[in-house]
Scaffold this motif. Structure first.
Motif, PDB file in Angstrom:
ATOM      1  N   ARG A  79      15.670  11.478  -2.825  1.00 16.91           N
ATOM      2  CA  ARG A  79      16.197  10.811  -1.631  1.00 16.91           C
ATOM      3  C   ARG A  79      17.671  11.170  -1.455  1.00 16.91           C
ATOM      4  NH1 ARG A  79      14.820   4.509  -1.964  1.00 16.91           N
ATOM      5  NH2 ARG A  79      15.776   4.714  -4.033  1.00 16.91           N
ATOM      6  N   ARG A  80      18.062  11.341  -0.202  1.00 14.91           N
ATOM      7  CA  ARG A  80      19.445  11.663   0.109  1.00 14.91           C
ATOM      8  C   ARG A  80      19.881  10.888   1.360  1.00 14.91           C
ATOM      9  NH1 ARG A  80      19.138  13.091  -4.280  1.00 14.91           N
ATOM     10  NH2 ARG A  80      19.742  15.078  -5.241  1.00 14.91           N
ATOM     11  N   ALA A  81      21.176  10.591   1.460  1.00 16.53           N
ATOM     12  CA  ALA A  81      21.702   9.807   2.578  1.00 16.53           C
ATOM     13  C   ALA A  81      21.980  10.650   3.809  1.00 16.53           C
ATOM     14  CB  ALA A  81      22.987   9.086   2.152  1.00 16.53           C
ATOM     15  N   GLY A  82      22.093  11.964   3.662  1.00 13.97           N
ATOM     16  CA  GLY A  82      22.375  12.838   4.789  1.00 13.97           C
ATOM     17  C   GLY A  82      21.105  13.377   5.414  1.00 13.97           C
ATOM     18  N   PRO A  83      21.240  14.095   6.534  1.00 16.45           N
ATOM     19  CA  PRO A  83      20.065  14.670   7.185  1.00 16.45           C
ATOM     20  C   PRO A  83      19.421  15.762   6.340  1.00 16.45           C
ATOM     21  CG  PRO A  83      22.084  15.422   8.251  1.00 16.45           C
ATOM     22  CD  PRO A  83      22.485  14.355   7.282  1.00 16.45           C
ATOM     23  N   MET A  84      18.117  15.926   6.522  1.00 17.27           N
ATOM     24  CA  MET A  84      17.384  16.912   5.739  1.00 17.27           C
ATOM     25  C   MET A  84      17.962  18.311   5.913  1.00 17.27           C
ATOM     26  SD  MET A  84      13.278  17.784   5.799  1.00 17.27           S
ATOM     27  CE  MET A  84      12.732  16.228   5.080  1.00 17.27           C
ATOM     28  N   TRP A  85      18.411  18.633   7.149  1.00 16.35           N
ATOM     29  CA  TRP A  85      18.892  19.989   7.403  1.00 16.35           C
ATOM     30  C   TRP A  85      20.209  20.299   6.696  1.00 16.35           C
ATOM     31  CZ3 TRP A  85      19.279  16.508  11.713  1.00 16.35           C
ATOM     32  CH2 TRP A  85      20.577  16.187  12.089  1.00 16.35           C
ATOM     33  N   SER A  86      20.928  19.275   6.216  1.00 18.44           N
ATOM     34  CA  SER A  86      22.239  19.513   5.606  1.00 18.44           C
ATOM     35  C   SER A  86      22.192  19.571   4.092  1.00 18.44           C
ATOM     36  CB  SER A  86      23.221  18.410   6.037  1.00 18.44           C
ATOM     37  OG  SER A  86      22.900  17.180   5.397  1.00 18.44           O
ATOM     38  N   ASP A  87      21.008  19.446   3.501  1.00 21.44           N
ATOM     39  CA  ASP A  87      20.877  19.462   2.040  1.00 21.44           C
ATOM     40  C   ASP A  87      20.541  20.883   1.591  1.00 21.44           C
ATOM     41  OD1 ASP A  87      20.081  19.275  -0.634  1.00 21.44           O
ATOM     42  OD2 ASP A  87      19.200  17.299  -0.364  1.00 21.44           O
ATOM     43  N   PRO A  88      21.499  21.611   1.008  1.00 20.04           N
ATOM     44  CA  PRO A  88      21.235  23.012   0.657  1.00 20.04           C
ATOM     45  C   PRO A  88      20.272  23.167  -0.508  1.00 20.04           C
ATOM     46  CG  PRO A  88      23.386  22.346  -0.168  1.00 20.04           C
ATOM     47  CD  PRO A  88      22.882  21.208   0.672  1.00 20.04           C
ATOM     48  N   GLY A  89      20.121  22.125  -1.324  1.00 25.70           N
ATOM     49  CA  GLY A  89      19.257  22.241  -2.495  1.00 25.70           C
ATOM     50  C   GLY A  89      17.801  21.944  -2.226  1.00 25.70           C
ATOM     51  N   PHE A  90      17.517  21.190  -1.153  1.00 22.40           N
ATOM     52  CA  PHE A  90      16.141  20.775  -0.949  1.00 22.40           C
ATOM     53  C   PHE A  90      15.191  21.933  -0.642  1.00 22.40           C
ATOM     54  CE2 PHE A  90      12.683  19.005   1.740  1.00 22.40           C
ATOM     55  CZ  PHE A  90      12.023  18.333   0.712  1.00 22.40           C
ATOM     56  N   PRO A  91      15.565  22.915   0.182  1.00 22.07           N
ATOM     57  CA  PRO A  91      14.634  24.019   0.421  1.00 22.07           C
ATOM     58  C   PRO A  91      14.230  24.749  -0.853  1.00 22.07           C
ATOM     59  CG  PRO A  91      16.336  24.022   2.091  1.00 22.07           C
ATOM     60  CD  PRO A  91      16.746  23.012   1.054  1.00 22.07           C
ATOM     61  N   GLU A  92      15.164  24.895  -1.790  1.00 20.81           N
ATOM     62  CA  GLU A  92      14.837  25.559  -3.050  1.00 20.81           C
ATOM     63  C   GLU A  92      13.866  24.719  -3.867  1.00 20.81           C
ATOM     64  OE1 GLU A  92      18.181  26.898  -5.269  1.00 20.81           O
ATOM     65  OE2 GLU A  92      19.296  27.535  -3.496  1.00 20.81           O
ATOM     66  N   LEU A  93      14.130  23.411  -3.946  1.00 17.41           N
ATOM     67  CA  LEU A  93      13.214  22.510  -4.645  1.00 17.41           C
ATOM     68  C   LEU A  93      11.849  22.523  -3.986  1.00 17.41           C
ATOM     69  CD1 LEU A  93      12.688  20.144  -6.680  1.00 17.41           C
ATOM     70  CD2 LEU A  93      13.448  18.612  -4.844  1.00 17.41           C
ATOM     71  N   ALA A  94      11.829  22.442  -2.647  1.00 17.29           N
ATOM     72  CA  ALA A  94      10.568  22.372  -1.915  1.00 17.29           C
ATOM     73  C   ALA A  94       9.738  23.639  -2.077  1.00 17.29           C
ATOM     74  CB  ALA A  94      10.850  22.117  -0.435  1.00 17.29           C
ATOM     75  N   ARG A  95      10.393  24.762  -2.229  1.00 17.08           N
ATOM     76  CA  ARG A  95       9.681  26.032  -2.344  1.00 17.08           C
ATOM     77  C   ARG A  95       8.898  26.132  -3.642  1.00 17.08           C
ATOM     78  NH1 ARG A  95      11.426  30.624  -4.717  1.00 17.08           N
ATOM     79  NH2 ARG A  95      13.553  29.794  -4.855  1.00 17.08           N
ATOM     80  N   VAL A  96       9.375  25.488  -4.716  1.00 14.96           N
ATOM     81  CA  VAL A  96       8.747  25.653  -6.032  1.00 14.96           C
ATOM     82  C   VAL A  96       8.014  24.398  -6.504  1.00 14.96           C
ATOM     83  CG1 VAL A  96      10.442  27.376  -6.716  1.00 14.96           C
ATOM     84  CG2 VAL A  96      10.861  24.961  -7.258  1.00 14.96           C
ATOM     85  N   THR A  97       8.001  23.341  -5.691  1.00 13.29           N
ATOM     86  CA  THR A  97       7.353  22.086  -6.082  1.00 13.29           C
ATOM     87  C   THR A  97       6.075  21.909  -5.285  1.00 13.29           C
ATOM     88  OG1 THR A  97       9.502  21.083  -6.558  1.00 13.29           O
ATOM     89  CG2 THR A  97       7.628  19.593  -6.276  1.00 13.29           C
ATOM     90  N   ALA A  98       4.955  21.779  -5.993  1.00  8.80           N
ATOM     91  CA  ALA A  98       3.660  21.594  -5.347  1.00  8.80           C
ATOM     92  C   ALA A  98       3.031  20.294  -5.808  1.00  8.80           C
ATOM     93  CB  ALA A  98       2.734  22.767  -5.657  1.00  8.80           C
ATOM     94  N   SER A  99       2.243  19.703  -4.929  1.00  6.50           N
ATOM     95  CA  SER A  99       1.555  18.452  -5.255  1.00  6.50           C
ATOM     96  C   SER A  99       0.351  18.293  -4.348  1.00  6.50           C
ATOM     97  CB  SER A  99       2.504  17.258  -5.083  1.00  6.50           C
ATOM     98  OG  SER A  99       1.821  16.034  -5.316  1.00  6.50           O
ATOM     99  N   GLY A 100      -0.604  17.504  -4.810  1.00 10.68           N
ATOM    100  CA  GLY A 100      -1.754  17.157  -3.991  1.00 10.68           C
ATOM    101  C   GLY A 100      -1.629  15.796  -3.358  1.00 10.68           C
TER     102      GLY A 100
END
Length: 263
Positions: A79-100
């Motif tokens: 969770r982050r307090a800023g907008p999703m587009w301003s978080d530089p780390g989330f795209p990297e996390l999202a690219r390698v994290t999978a779940s069902g």
């Protein structure tokens, strides 16, 4: 208002679910199609919760057996307090994290409520993840009597002084009392709607096996396809499998089926 999404099905990356679709939750954070009730963007924070897959070699945390490929400790949250587009780390996390099993939300804070990551969905307890899209009218006075029924420790440990956090406490209290998730959501919507008429109460709850959702004053759609179910404030693509949910409805869904009942 906010936008939220829950997914159950074959493992998919967070990027495939939240960033890559043409009208993804990322795009909805700055260009939502439906923001009835106020607000134009969802820039006051975001959050993602997911249930970890089996570790390498099939070893499961806490060594408990489970057929759905989830890990023992329960969901993980980001969770982050800023907008999703301003978080530089989330795209990297999202690219390698999978779940069902995933629940995610982008937030548009109601005027006067704090902008902090603890105020962002998903809220969590045990194996449960929860989100609220909407607002409680007359907050906080309108629901003060409902809050009085909660244990004092629940009030002292709210994630944040917001309507969404209180709704989660009300739902959780019913669950602890033995109510099933669908009944807990329906009863909470009913009592809050009576105390604060005109509230927008789209609630979203998952235990990683099923998704439970309500529509009360805002949009919701369901898509069943390829052994997966997605429940979302707005369709994230133009797949004709998306079906709008009527207002004042309760949805119960798993990867193969879903039901819609009147609240």
């Amino acid at each position: 208002m906010c936008r939220h999404l829950a997914y159950l099905g074959p493992p998919a990356t967070l990027s495939a679910l939240l960033l890559e679709p043409p009208h993804s939750l990322l795009r909805q954070s700055w260009a939502p199609r439906d923001m009835r009730g106020g607000g134009t963007i969802n820039a006051d924070g975001f959050g993602v919760g997911w249930y970890p897959l089996l570790a390498a070699g099939g070893v499961r945390a806490e060594e408990r057996s489970d057929e759905d490929g989830r890990s023992g400790p329960g969901p993980v949250r980001y969770r982050r307090a800023g907008p999703m587009w301003s978080d530089p780390g989330f795209p990297e996390l999202a690219r390698v994290t999978a779940s069902g099993a995933v629940l995610a939300a982008v937030r548009s804070a109601t005027v006067g409520m704090p902008v902090h990551e603890s105020a962002c969905a998903p809220f969590a307890a045990g194996d449960l993840l929860f989100s609220h899209n909407g607002r409680v009218t007359g907050w906080p006075r309108s629901v003060a009597k409902l809050a009085e029924r909660l244990p004092v420790t629940d009030l002292l440990t709210l994630d944040a002084p917001t309507d969404a956090a209180l709704l989660w406490a009300l739902v959780r209290h019913r669950l602890r009392g033995g109510a099933d998730p669908a009944s807990a959501l329906a009863a909470t919507v009913s009592e809050v709607d009576a105390a604060a008429p005109g509230s927008r109460l789209n609630l979203l709850l998952t235990d990683g096996r099923r998704v439970y959702a309500t529509t009360a004053g805002h949009s919701l759609s369901v898509r069943l396809a390829a052994g997966a179910v997605t429940v979302a404030s707005e369709p994230y693509d133009d797949d004709p499998a998306w079906r709008p949910v009527p207002d004042r409805s309760l949805v119960v869904a798993d990867p193969t089926t879903h039901t819609v009942e009147d609240l």
